[in-house]
Design an enzyme around this catalytic site. Structure first.
Site, PDB file in Angstrom:
ATOM      1  N   LYS A 115      -1.139  -9.674   2.856  1.00 27.47           N
ATOM      2  CA  LYS A 115      -0.186  -9.155   3.957  1.00 27.47           C
ATOM      3  C   LYS A 115      -0.870  -8.267   4.318  1.00 27.47           C
ATOM      4  O   LYS A 115      -2.217  -6.899   4.483  1.00 27.47           O
ATOM      5  CB  LYS A 115       1.258  -8.695   3.867  1.00 27.47           C
ATOM      6  CG  LYS A 115       1.878  -7.429   4.394  1.00 27.47           C
ATOM      7  CD  LYS A 115       2.949  -7.247   4.608  1.00 27.47           C
ATOM      8  CE  LYS A 115       2.761  -6.316   3.800  1.00 27.47           C
ATOM      9  NZ  LYS A 115       2.333  -4.798   4.631  1.00 27.47           N
ATOM     10  N   GLU A 150      -1.458  -5.686   8.820  1.00 30.23           N
ATOM     11  CA  GLU A 150      -0.448  -4.691   9.553  1.00 30.23           C
ATOM     12  C   GLU A 150      -0.937  -5.137  10.769  1.00 30.23           C
ATOM     13  O   GLU A 150      -2.071  -4.488  11.177  1.00 30.23           O
ATOM     14  CB  GLU A 150      -0.438  -3.311   9.440  1.00 30.23           C
ATOM     15  CG  GLU A 150       0.356  -3.150   8.250  1.00 30.23           C
ATOM     16  CD  GLU A 150       0.575  -1.665   7.984  1.00 30.23           C
ATOM     17  OE1 GLU A 150      -0.351  -0.678   8.548  1.00 30.23           O
ATOM     18  OE2 GLU A 150       0.470  -0.882   6.503  1.00 30.23           O
ATOM     19  N   ASP A 192      -1.545  -5.774  -0.403  1.00 28.08           N
ATOM     20  CA  ASP A 192      -1.821  -5.412   1.236  1.00 28.08           C
ATOM     21  C   ASP A 192      -3.349  -5.291   0.924  1.00 28.08           C
ATOM     22  O   ASP A 192      -3.437  -5.157  -0.065  1.00 28.08           O
ATOM     23  CB  ASP A 192      -0.696  -4.356   1.267  1.00 28.08           C
ATOM     24  CG  ASP A 192       0.816  -3.778   1.825  1.00 28.08           C
ATOM     25  OD1 ASP A 192       0.891  -5.045   2.841  1.00 28.08           O
ATOM     26  OD2 ASP A 192       0.746  -3.017   1.733  1.00 28.08           O
ATOM     27  N   ASP A 201       0.528  -0.956  -0.202  1.00 29.02           N
ATOM     28  CA  ASP A 201      -0.083   0.469  -0.445  1.00 29.02           C
ATOM     29  C   ASP A 201       0.569   1.266  -0.003  1.00 29.02           C
ATOM     30  O   ASP A 201       0.530   2.619  -0.221  1.00 29.02           O
ATOM     31  CB  ASP A 201      -1.349   0.127   1.431  1.00 29.02           C
ATOM     32  CG  ASP A 201       0.134  -0.207   1.909  1.00 29.02           C
ATOM     33  OD1 ASP A 201       0.924  -0.733   2.465  1.00 29.02           O
ATOM     34  OD2 ASP A 201      -1.232  -0.139   3.313  1.00 29.02           O
ATOM     35  N   SER A 202       2.023   1.337  -0.419  1.00 22.36           N
ATOM     36  CA  SER A 202       3.172   2.125  -0.712  1.00 22.36           C
ATOM     37  C   SER A 202       2.919   3.060  -1.536  1.00 22.36           C
ATOM     38  O   SER A 202       3.189   3.657  -2.143  1.00 22.36           O
ATOM     39  CB  SER A 202       4.668   2.073   0.072  1.00 22.36           C
ATOM     40  OG  SER A 202       4.808   0.396  -0.773  1.00 22.36           O
ATOM     41  N   GLU A 252       9.249  -4.050  11.066  1.00 25.40           N
ATOM     42  CA  GLU A 252       9.598  -2.309  10.171  1.00 25.40           C
ATOM     43  C   GLU A 252       9.755  -1.775  11.229  1.00 25.40           C
ATOM     44  O   GLU A 252       9.636  -2.038  12.205  1.00 25.40           O
ATOM     45  CB  GLU A 252       8.566  -1.911   9.167  1.00 25.40           C
ATOM     46  CG  GLU A 252       9.186  -0.716   8.425  1.00 25.40           C
ATOM     47  CD  GLU A 252       8.267  -0.330   7.765  1.00 25.40           C
ATOM     48  OE1 GLU A 252       7.057  -1.425   7.295  1.00 25.40           O
ATOM     49  OE2 GLU A 252       8.414   0.805   7.155  1.00 25.40           O
TER      50      GLU A 252
HETATM   51  O1  KIV Z   1       3.527  -1.029   1.579  1.00 20.49           O
HETATM   52  C1  KIV Z   1       4.722  -1.380   1.416  1.00 20.49           C
HETATM   53  O2  KIV Z   1       5.151  -1.145   0.920  1.00 20.49           O
HETATM   54  C2  KIV Z   1       5.232  -1.961   2.604  1.00 20.49           C
HETATM   55  C3  KIV Z   1       6.583  -2.553   2.885  1.00 20.49           C
HETATM   56  C4  KIV Z   1       7.369  -1.614   3.510  1.00 20.49           C
HETATM   57  C5  KIV Z   1       7.145  -3.186   3.991  1.00 20.49           C
HETATM   58  O3  KIV Z   1       4.323  -2.619   3.254  1.00 20.49           O
END
Ligand code: KIV
Length: 259
Positions: free
Chosen positions: A113, A115, A84, A45-46, A178
């Site tokens: 994934k 969090e 994510d 989600d980055s 992280e």
């Molecule tokens: O969204 C992302 O890029 C991440 C990584 C930094 C682990 O969660």
């Protein structure tokens, strides 16, 4: 076509070979990461801050994630493709988490994934047949709770360890650590059965994940936890300038480029 890496294979790499993970957000970055032979590609989600110009990952929607997962999955042949779950797509209920993970897998992801401490959600998603990757330490969707982009686990070491162990018990096939002190990630890596994937977490994790744009020199900022392996941004600006100059001085297109 070589066969695609699976979540159980990633899990079995712990203690054997280091797990190389990289984010990607579209067909081009997915193709580059896959051809380079990384083991796990994360549509993170980055995408929000890196590609869409948001301030953080917080505004990213499930629809946006589906769009980027579809594009990336068209390029990925070998790596395990993880997606994510964005903020607001798994925190309300277990059924919301399952439904969101199913949507990402239908869009082309092989695993999801999430969090934080969502162990019931992890179990339920896995029950539907979708492998789950955990994420502890600094979790960007909680940036407001943390009061900024800060290293975690200095004062709340036992809390981070407890969360990692609970996710391990819930059956995650791997977990991201992280922005935590290297010593703490060494301790967690030794005490969980799932491989740990570090970012800003020292050398002792079972693998490493980095953001595509950070290592390719495409990001606006540089960070302590990353390294630029290719100065692509500078090369692209140079290329665009040369193109502009060639167009203005009429040296492009030539006869060679004409029909
Ligand atoms: O969204 C992302 O890029 C991440 C990584 C930094 C682990 O969660």
């Amino acid at each position: 076509m070589s066969s695609q890496i699976t979540a159980p294979q990633v899990r079995s790499m712990k203690g054997d070979s280091r797990i190389v993970c990289l984010t990607a957000y579209d067909y081009t970055s997915g193709r580059i990461a896959d051809r380079a032979g990384v083991d796990v590609i994360l549509v993170g989600d980055s995408v929000g801050n890196v590609v869409l110009g948001y301030e953080s990952t917080i505004p990213v929607t499930l629809e946006e994630m589906e769009h980027h997962v579809r594009a990336t999955s068209r390029a990925v042949e070998r790596a395990l493709l993880v997606a994510d779950l964005p903020l607001g797509s798994y925190g309300s209920s277990v059924s919301q988490a399952v439904d969101s993970a199913v949507r990402l897998v239908k869009a082309g992801a092989n695993a999801a994934k999430l969090e934080g401490d969502y162990c019931d959600e992890v179990r339920a998603i896995q029950k539907t047949g979708i492998p789950v990757m955990g994420h502890v330490g600094f979790t960007p969707q909680s940036v407001h709770n943390f009061g900024g982009y800060k290293v975690q686990g200095r004062k709340n070491k036992s809390e981070v360890i407890r969360m990692a162990k609970s996710l391990d018990d819930a059956g995650v096939f791997a977990m991201v650590l992280e922005l935590i002190p290297a010593e703490l990630s060494t301790e967690i890596t030794k005490s969980v059965s799932a491989p740990t994937i570090g970012i800003g977490a020292g050398i002792d994790c079972d693998g490493e994940i980095q953001v595509f744009h950070d290592i390719m020199g495409l990001a606006e900022k540089t960070y302590k936890h990353t390294r630029v392996f290719a100065h692509s941004g500078k090369a692209m600006i140079r290329g665009a300038r040369q193109y502009a100059q060639a167009v203005r001085e009429r040296s492009f297109p030539t006869e060679e480029n004409s029909f």
